[in-house]
Design an enzyme around this catalytic site. Structure first.
Site, PDB file in Angstrom:
ATOM      1  N   TYR A   1       0.846  -1.185   0.000  1.00  0.00           N
ATOM      2  CA  TYR A   1       0.000   0.000   0.000  1.00  0.00           C
ATOM      3  C   TYR A   1       0.884   1.239   0.000  1.00  0.00           C
ATOM      4  O   TYR A   1       1.481   1.599   1.016  1.00  0.00           O
ATOM      5  CB  TYR A   1      -0.937   0.025   1.209  1.00  0.00           C
TER       6      TYR A   1
ATOM      7  N   HIS B   1      -0.288 -11.947   1.025  1.00  0.00           N
ATOM      8  CA  HIS B   1      -1.247 -11.072   0.346  1.00  0.00           C
ATOM      9  C   HIS B   1      -1.936 -11.759  -0.822  1.00  0.00           C
ATOM     10  O   HIS B   1      -3.128 -11.562  -1.058  1.00  0.00           O
ATOM     11  CB  HIS B   1      -0.525  -9.812  -0.143  1.00  0.00           C
TER      12      HIS B   1
ATOM     13  N   PRO C   1     -16.117  -4.444   2.335  1.00  0.00           N
ATOM     14  CA  PRO C   1     -17.391  -4.750   2.988  1.00  0.00           C
ATOM     15  C   PRO C   1     -18.539  -3.827   2.586  1.00  0.00           C
ATOM     16  O   PRO C   1     -19.704  -4.168   2.783  1.00  0.00           O
ATOM     17  CB  PRO C   1     -17.066  -4.610   4.485  1.00  0.00           C
TER      18      PRO C   1
ATOM     19  N   GLY D   1     -18.668  -2.745  -0.613  1.00  0.00           N
ATOM     20  CA  GLY D   1     -18.557  -2.780  -2.071  1.00  0.00           C
ATOM     21  C   GLY D   1     -17.609  -1.751  -2.624  1.00  0.00           C
ATOM     22  O   GLY D   1     -17.835  -1.203  -3.707  1.00  0.00           O
TER      23      GLY D   1
ATOM     24  N   GLY E   1     -17.209   1.168  -1.682  1.00  0.00           N
ATOM     25  CA  GLY E   1     -17.936   2.434  -1.748  1.00  0.00           C
ATOM     26  C   GLY E   1     -19.221   2.367  -2.530  1.00  0.00           C
ATOM     27  O   GLY E   1     -20.088   3.225  -2.362  1.00  0.00           O
TER      28      GLY E   1
END
Length: 388
Positions: A116, A182, A263, A265, A267
């Site tokens: 990230y 990952h 969780p 979607g 956004g």
């Protein structure tokens, strides 16, 4: 009345919900070059969610759940979107404040990864959580060849031993509480990966082992070498593959916790994303996802409408309903919604006070069964290395 942690979720009292306390969360993801993860509220001009009351201090509403033997807050904070992959990085001070506000309101589980940024998310998390490091659970991830700059997979034993040192330094800590692979590397047997993590656990540098986007067979093979504490995979009201492919059932059978990324979607389930919403192809990973094409966004609107209608009836928001729905599925599920927006943080964490009844869940699932989800969850290149 059943416990809020019962497998089918429950309880009552949502009518006076909006006055209750709240907090943050976040989600998971991947390299800008290759993969993706976490979900957060869509970036806005700052007005969205402004009617949500500020979070009350204290942790009375935030309960705990178990990921294997690891105890965490029932909602975690996905930290990817603060530093990367959802547009330009947030201001550093803002990012630190959001994470510390999450902690102040009961969040004890923070999710990041070396890819990230790369690296900038771990640096932010390390600085933000340093004052209370011994009172939080930090999860990070390995498995991409970040130094090569191409986003390829690399879970070779020597690479894992090297990159864990960098993560520890950036996180300002002497141990990583939960260390995920990952993405599964087809060139390295999962037994070898588990063996390396077992060595790191013996050295005290890692405390628990996790897998991200692994299929049921891989989970079993890894677990036979070293207990897997958690599996992280996309899961939401509209994305339910883990219910069909054996991943969720395998976690339940083996006593492994499950951490849904995306969780809300990514956004979309907030209802604030439309077919005309722009996604910067250079800075927003959603720009390359099938479900975020204008056609798929428009075609999936009935799902958003379903959530919005039910949420309005209960005086909550679609985001809160989405998180409460996940919490109600299994007691070992810990969503990690992500945001850089204080108002969205407050909105997300208020979801822990929403208690859906079996009748609520049945109503939602019956209505959803009549709808079709359009578009693949990532793009073709990314899906090739997703095991689930």
């Amino acid at each position: 009345m059943q416990s809020p942690d019962a497998p089918q979720g429950v309880g009552l009292s949502r009518r006076n919900f909006m006055g209750k306390s709240a907090l943050l969360g976040a989600s998971l993801a991947l390299a800008p070059a290759l993969l993706a993860a976490c979900s957060e509220q869509p970036k806005t001009d700052g007005t969205a969610g402004s009617q949500t009351p500020p979070p009350a201090k204290g942790t009375a509403s935030m309960k705990t759940r178990k990921l294997g033997k690891l105890e965490v807050s029932e909602l975690g904070a996905g930290c990817m979107s603060i530093s990367a992959n959802y547009g330009p990085p947030a201001d550093k001070k803002q990012g630190i404040q959001v994470l510390r506000t999450a902690h102040d309101n009961g969040v004890r589980f923070f999710d990041t990864a070396e890819v990230y940024g790369p690296h900038t998310s771990e640096e932010l998390v390390g600085e933000a959580l340093a004052p209370f490091r011994d009172h939080v659970i930090i999860a990070s991830k390995f498995g991409f060849d970040v130094e090569a700059g191409k986003g390829g997979l690399n879970s070779r034993p020597e690479h894992i031993r090297k990159v864990v040192e960098g993560s520890l330094k950036r996180l300002r800590t002497d141990r990583i509480d939960l260390y995920y692979q990952h993405r599964v590397d087809p060139n390295v047997p999962i037994e070898e990966v588990a063996g390396v993590i077992k060595d790191l656990i013996q050295q005290g540098k890692v405390l628990h082992f996790g897998l991200s986007e692994a299929n049921a067979q891989t989970i079993r093979r890894a677990h036979a070498v070293l207990p897997v504490a958690a599996v992280q995979t996309e899961y939401s009201f509209m994305e339910r593959d883990v219910e069909k492919n054996g991943v969720l059932a395998t976690c339940e059978e083996l006593g492994i916790g499950f951490v849904p990324w995306g969780p809300v979607g990514m956004g979309y389930l907030t209802g604030k994303i439309t077919a005309s919403t722009p996604f910067d192809p250079q800075k927003d990973l959603r720009s390359g996802f099938d479900r975020f094409s204008p056609a798929a966004i428009a075609a999936n609107k009935p799902i958003v409408d379903l959530l919005a209608q039910f949420a309005a009836k209960e005086s909550i928001t679609p985001a809160q309903l989405s998180l409460a729905w996940l919490l109600a599925q299994k007691p070992f599920i810990v969503p990690i919604p992500g945001t850089r927006n204080p108002a969205h943080l407050s909105e997300n964490l208020a979801a822990v006070t929403v208690q859906l009844t079996p009748a609520d869940l049945q109503e939602l699932d019956t209505a959803f069964a009549k709808l079709k989800v359009h578009g693949g969850r990532m793009n073709a290149a990314q899906m090739k290395i997703v095991q689930s």
